[in-house]
Design an enzyme around this catalytic site. Sequence first.
Site, PDB file in Angstrom:
ATOM      1  CG  HIS A  20      38.591 -44.794  19.532  1.00 58.79           C
ATOM      2  ND1 HIS A  20      39.650 -45.656  19.430  1.00 58.79           N
ATOM      3  CD2 HIS A  20      38.785 -44.090  20.674  1.00 58.79           C
ATOM      4  CE1 HIS A  20      40.455 -45.477  20.470  1.00 58.79           C
ATOM      5  NE2 HIS A  20      39.941 -44.534  21.234  1.00 58.79           N
ATOM      6  CG  HIS A 106      45.418 -19.318  19.114  1.00 59.91           C
ATOM      7  ND1 HIS A 106      44.305 -19.963  19.606  1.00 59.91           N
ATOM      8  CD2 HIS A 106      44.950 -18.369  18.256  1.00 59.91           C
ATOM      9  CE1 HIS A 106      43.213 -19.426  19.082  1.00 59.91           C
ATOM     10  NE2 HIS A 106      43.588 -18.459  18.256  1.00 59.91           N
TER      11      HIS A 106
END
Length: 139
Positions: A20, A106
């Site tokens: 998870h 980015h």
Amino acid sequence: MKKGTVLNSELSALISRLGHTDSVTVGDAGLPVPDGIQRIDLALTHGIPRFMQVIETMTAEMQVERAVLAQEMVEANPDIHRQLVTWLQRLAQTQGNAIHIDYVSHGQFKALSGESKAIVRSGECSPYANVLLYAGVTF
């Protein structure tokens, strides 16, 4: 022979080991892979496999709860952005959970990719065709 969707042994092993909130980066052919991060290179030639082919195949076996995209993708690569967001919306319905989509620069994206369990390299040769997928749970 394995009967499931993902036949690539490295990719199949990666997905089976995810816990998870673990993340996997799926990138275009030019995304740098930081030292120490597993590289699963699926690229055969320019455009093969396409970014969305890799996403569709991986998410057939991976439970996703979150995705992170570079905000530059919205303007620099609107077609891939639209396809990816549409796919994630359909995937959320299929999985029966919400998939949160976050946008970062980015530069931030590349830093986050350094925390991934692996970077999967597609043959995609279009700008900013990259996503971080975060594993959810099936229960």
